[in-house]
Write a protein that holds these residues in place. Structure first.
Motif, PDB file in Angstrom:
ATOM      1  N   MET A   1      32.486  36.827   8.182  1.00 34.31           N
ATOM      2  CA  MET A   1      33.042  37.315   6.922  1.00 34.31           C
ATOM      3  C   MET A   1      34.441  36.756   6.740  1.00 34.31           C
ATOM      4  O   MET A   1      35.303  36.949   7.587  1.00 34.31           O
ATOM      5  N   ASN A   2      34.681  36.044   5.661  1.00 35.76           N
ATOM      6  CA  ASN A   2      35.953  35.379   5.415  1.00 35.76           C
ATOM      7  C   ASN A   2      36.672  36.054   4.250  1.00 35.76           C
ATOM      8  O   ASN A   2      36.167  36.085   3.131  1.00 35.76           O
ATOM      9  N   ILE A   3      37.856  36.620   4.515  1.00 31.73           N
ATOM     10  CA  ILE A   3      38.643  37.307   3.499  1.00 31.73           C
ATOM     11  C   ILE A   3      39.791  36.410   3.084  1.00 31.73           C
ATOM     12  O   ILE A   3      40.577  35.970   3.927  1.00 31.73           O
ATOM     13  N   GLN A   4      39.886  36.128   1.789  1.00 26.89           N
ATOM     14  CA  GLN A   4      40.938  35.273   1.257  1.00 26.89           C
ATOM     15  C   GLN A   4      41.674  35.993   0.132  1.00 26.89           C
ATOM     16  O   GLN A   4      41.070  36.746  -0.636  1.00 26.89           O
ATOM     17  N   LEU A   5      42.992  35.754   0.038  1.00 25.68           N
ATOM     18  CA  LEU A   5      43.810  36.298  -1.042  1.00 25.68           C
ATOM     19  C   LEU A   5      44.360  35.159  -1.881  1.00 25.68           C
ATOM     20  O   LEU A   5      44.713  34.103  -1.353  1.00 25.68           O
ATOM     21  N   ARG A   6      44.427  35.374  -3.190  1.00 28.92           N
ATOM     22  CA  ARG A   6      44.974  34.365  -4.100  1.00 28.92           C
ATOM     23  C   ARG A   6      45.456  35.063  -5.365  1.00 28.92           C
ATOM     24  O   ARG A   6      45.162  36.238  -5.612  1.00 28.92           O
ATOM     25  N   GLU A   7      46.202  34.320  -6.193  1.00 25.79           N
ATOM     26  CA  GLU A   7      46.660  34.886  -7.459  1.00 25.79           C
ATOM     27  C   GLU A   7      45.521  34.926  -8.480  1.00 25.79           C
ATOM     28  O   GLU A   7      44.583  34.114  -8.435  1.00 25.79           O
ATOM     29  N   LEU A   8      45.618  35.872  -9.383  1.00 24.32           N
ATOM     30  CA  LEU A   8      44.649  36.017 -10.471  1.00 24.32           C
ATOM     31  C   LEU A   8      44.571  34.725 -11.285  1.00 24.32           C
ATOM     32  O   LEU A   8      45.588  34.120 -11.604  1.00 24.32           O
ATOM     33  N   SER A   9      43.351  34.298 -11.624  1.00 23.09           N
ATOM     34  CA  SER A   9      43.152  33.107 -12.448  1.00 23.09           C
ATOM     35  C   SER A   9      42.546  33.506 -13.790  1.00 23.09           C
ATOM     36  O   SER A   9      42.122  34.652 -13.987  1.00 23.09           O
ATOM     37  N   GLU A  10      42.456  32.562 -14.703  1.00 23.52           N
ATOM     38  CA  GLU A  10      41.969  32.859 -16.049  1.00 23.52           C
ATOM     39  C   GLU A  10      40.498  33.237 -16.071  1.00 23.52           C
ATOM     40  O   GLU A  10      40.033  33.916 -16.988  1.00 23.52           O
ATOM     41  N   ARG A  11      39.751  32.825 -15.069  1.00 23.20           N
ATOM     42  CA  ARG A  11      38.323  33.147 -15.039  1.00 23.20           C
ATOM     43  C   ARG A  11      38.043  34.526 -14.444  1.00 23.20           C
ATOM     44  O   ARG A  11      36.918  35.026 -14.505  1.00 23.20           O
ATOM     45  N   ASP A  12      39.074  35.170 -13.870  1.00 20.30           N
ATOM     46  CA  ASP A  12      38.854  36.413 -13.141  1.00 20.30           C
ATOM     47  C   ASP A  12      38.601  37.655 -14.001  1.00 20.30           C
ATOM     48  O   ASP A  12      37.837  38.533 -13.567  1.00 20.30           O
ATOM     49  N   PRO A  13      39.249  37.822 -15.170  1.00 17.12           N
ATOM     50  CA  PRO A  13      39.086  39.096 -15.891  1.00 17.12           C
ATOM     51  C   PRO A  13      37.642  39.538 -16.093  1.00 17.12           C
ATOM     52  O   PRO A  13      37.298  40.698 -15.818  1.00 17.12           O
ATOM     53  N   GLU A  14      36.779  38.646 -16.526  1.00 16.20           N
ATOM     54  CA  GLU A  14      35.391  39.022 -16.759  1.00 16.20           C
ATOM     55  C   GLU A  14      34.677  39.355 -15.452  1.00 16.20           C
ATOM     56  O   GLU A  14      33.890  40.313 -15.372  1.00 16.20           O
ATOM     57  N   ILE A  15      34.958  38.567 -14.403  1.00 19.04           N
ATOM     58  CA  ILE A  15      34.345  38.808 -13.092  1.00 19.04           C
ATOM     59  C   ILE A  15      34.730  40.189 -12.573  1.00 19.04           C
ATOM     60  O   ILE A  15      33.886  40.958 -12.091  1.00 19.04           O
ATOM     61  N   ILE A  16      36.019  40.524 -12.667  1.00 16.06           N
ATOM     62  CA  ILE A  16      36.499  41.796 -12.144  1.00 16.06           C
ATOM     63  C   ILE A  16      35.928  42.966 -12.940  1.00 16.06           C
ATOM     64  O   ILE A  16      35.439  43.956 -12.375  1.00 16.06           O
ATOM     65  N   SER A  17      35.976  42.863 -14.260  1.00 17.42           N
ATOM     66  CA  SER A  17      35.461  43.938 -15.114  1.00 17.42           C
ATOM     67  C   SER A  17      33.987  44.199 -14.820  1.00 17.42           C
ATOM     68  O   SER A  17      33.554  45.354 -14.685  1.00 17.42           O
ATOM     69  N   ASN A  18      33.204  43.138 -14.701  1.00 21.77           N
ATOM     70  CA  ASN A  18      31.766  43.291 -14.422  1.00 21.77           C
ATOM     71  C   ASN A  18      31.513  43.875 -13.038  1.00 21.77           C
ATOM     72  O   ASN A  18      30.593  44.672 -12.846  1.00 21.77           O
TER      73      ASN A  18
ATOM     74  N   GLU B   1      50.472  38.727 -18.648  1.00 24.52           N
ATOM     75  CA  GLU B   1      51.765  39.169 -18.109  1.00 24.52           C
ATOM     76  C   GLU B   1      52.159  38.355 -16.875  1.00 24.52           C
ATOM     77  O   GLU B   1      53.340  38.116 -16.642  1.00 24.52           O
ATOM     78  N   GLN B   2      51.178  37.929 -16.106  1.00 25.04           N
ATOM     79  CA  GLN B   2      51.477  37.071 -14.958  1.00 25.04           C
ATOM     80  C   GLN B   2      52.029  35.732 -15.426  1.00 25.04           C
ATOM     81  O   GLN B   2      52.993  35.214 -14.851  1.00 25.04           O
ATOM     82  N   LYS B   3      51.451  35.183 -16.485  1.00 24.20           N
ATOM     83  CA  LYS B   3      51.948  33.912 -17.033  1.00 24.20           C
ATOM     84  C   LYS B   3      53.392  34.041 -17.523  1.00 24.20           C
ATOM     85  O   LYS B   3      54.168  33.090 -17.442  1.00 24.20           O
ATOM     86  N   ARG B   4      53.737  35.237 -18.032  1.00 20.02           N
ATOM     87  CA  ARG B   4      55.098  35.463 -18.534  1.00 20.02           C
ATOM     88  C   ARG B   4      56.068  35.857 -17.414  1.00 20.02           C
ATOM     89  O   ARG B   4      57.253  36.084 -17.674  1.00 20.02           O
ATOM     90  N   GLY B   5      55.570  35.971 -16.201  1.00 17.69           N
ATOM     91  CA  GLY B   5      56.430  36.316 -15.073  1.00 17.69           C
ATOM     92  C   GLY B   5      56.753  37.784 -14.966  1.00 17.69           C
ATOM     93  O   GLY B   5      57.681  38.170 -14.235  1.00 17.69           O
ATOM     94  N   GLU B   6      55.977  38.639 -15.640  1.00 21.78           N
ATOM     95  CA  GLU B   6      56.246  40.074 -15.622  1.00 21.78           C
ATOM     96  C   GLU B   6      55.560  40.770 -14.451  1.00 21.78           C
ATOM     97  O   GLU B   6      55.964  41.858 -14.059  1.00 21.78           O
ATOM     98  N   ARG B   7      54.523  40.168 -13.934  1.00 24.16           N
ATOM     99  CA  ARG B   7      53.801  40.733 -12.800  1.00 24.16           C
ATOM    100  C   ARG B   7      53.185  39.602 -11.991  1.00 24.16           C
ATOM    101  O   ARG B   7      53.069  38.465 -12.459  1.00 24.16           O
ATOM    102  N   VAL B   8      52.777  39.931 -10.767  1.00 26.69           N
ATOM    103  CA  VAL B   8      51.951  39.053  -9.952  1.00 26.69           C
ATOM    104  C   VAL B   8      50.688  39.838  -9.608  1.00 26.69           C
ATOM    105  O   VAL B   8      50.777  40.954  -9.085  1.00 26.69           O
ATOM    106  N   SER B   9      49.542  39.287  -9.916  1.00 26.63           N
ATOM    107  CA  SER B   9      48.266  39.937  -9.620  1.00 26.63           C
ATOM    108  C   SER B   9      47.570  39.153  -8.508  1.00 26.63           C
ATOM    109  O   SER B   9      47.337  37.954  -8.653  1.00 26.63           O
TER     110      SER B   9
END
Length: 339
Positions: A1-18, A38-46
């Motif tokens: 089992m391989n666990i990886q962390l990365r920043e939120l990408s543009e393709r993630d919102p639909e994947i996460i919601s589903n 908000e991540q693009k604007r530098g207001e948060r890091v997801s």
């Protein structure tokens, strides 16, 4: 089992919601689109966690908290930590918290977080307490104001206790060693075999020629097999400890600690204990694991006494277990039982 962390990408919102919808939780797509914007604007890091390439959970760092007290004094907030139910008890929440704190350290000496008050938040309450978060002293907040004596409130998700943690930049950080850190890991592993040759079952002479590509294959980053590192402020590894769980039906109830070592100039600071405590706490969450075994040469009394203080019990001494340069060493076998 391989666990990886990365920043939120543009393709993630639909994947996460589903993914949350499949487990019966309503997490609207618009929420994650907003996170992305908000991540693009530098207001948060997801930060997104994946297990074998599949979405498993996420956490946010809000640079300007919604909570007035944090916002006024500039404390970044760790916000909306979520792990899919099928991926819980794998340490993913802890990994996400580690990453969030690392990100915050770049800008602030303090991190803040809010936690709900009823039983659904019990695991989060325990996790944050173990990580050193303490109440900010302002009391219960309902999203609009602080509650005072005599106030009546419905028990719901809005009732929150806010916590803070001092992120000491000189504090030792215990975390998994990754493949990218293979060269640094192997330097300290070879140092351990050279400085304390009597303490380990393999020798420096047999190991020094190992190609780094082979070392990378040995580094696992899974819930049942990993190597911990004690990292300094500038991300240098000064201590290591390996763990692996038994394989197969007859051995999956026990695990083994191996290769515990702290570089000499950092000894006496509790680093070895911190590495061991981290392993014991992680594996406490496992439903299958009943015990953890290790072996230590009997002449290393400081290590033997440390393990005893942590709750390990001796179950035997193997005479002449190791031989090196004409010297023989007895090995004490010890085990830790989860109650």
């Amino acid at each position: 089992m391989n666990i990886q962390l990365r920043e939120l990408s543009e393709r993630d919102p639909e994947i996460i919601s589903n993914a949350f919808k499949q487990q019966g939780w309503e997490k609207p797509l618009d929420l994650y689109v907003r996170y992305s914007d908000e991540q693009k604007r530098g207001e948060r890091v997801s930060i997104v966690a994946e297990v074998d390439g599949d979405f498993a959970g996420y956490v946010n760092v809000l640079w300007s908290s919604y909570y007035p007290s944090f916002r006024e004094i500039g404390i970044p907030e760790i916000n909306d930590l979520n792990v899919l139910m099928k991926y819980r008890r794998l340490g993913i929440g802890s990994k996400l918290m580690d990453k969030a704190e690392e990100i915050i350290k770049e800008r602030s000496d303090f991190a803040g977080i809010g936690v709900g008050l009823f039983t659904d938040y019990g695991n989060a309450q325990i996790l944050y307490a173990k990580r050193g978060y303490i109440p900010d002293g302002r009391g219960i907040h309902n999203g609009q104001e602080y509650l005072e004596y005599g106030d009546v409130a419905a028990i719901n998700d809005d009732l929150t206790l806010y916590l803070t943690k001092k992120l000491n930049k000189r504090e030792m950080c215990i975390k998994n060693i990754t493949e990218e850190q293979a060269e640094q890991f192997w330097r300290i592993r070879l140092e351990s075999l050279r400085v304390s040759p009597e303490a380990f079952g393999i020798s420096y002479e047999d190991s020094v020629g190992t190609p780094i590509s082979e070392v990378m294959k040995k580094i696992k980053n899974e819930h049942d097999e990993y190597i911990l590192g004690a990292f300094t402020e500038d991300d240098q590894i000064v201590g290591i400890a390996g763990f692996r769980k038994g394989r197969g039906m007859k051995f999956k109830h026990k695990g083994m600690v191996w290769g515990v070592y702290v570089t000499p100039e950092y000894r006496g600071k509790g680093i070895g204990k911190s590495l061991m405590v981290d392993i014991l706490n992680r594996e406490k969450e496992s439903e299958e694991l009943k015990q953890i075994n290790l072996s230590v040469i009997t002449v290393n009394r400081s290590a033997v006494e440390l393990y005893k203080r942590l709750g390990f019990e001796s179950y035997g001494v193997e005479k002449h277990a190791l031989e090196y340069m004409g010297e023989v060493y007895d090995e004490e076998h010890m085990t830790y039982f989860y109650k």
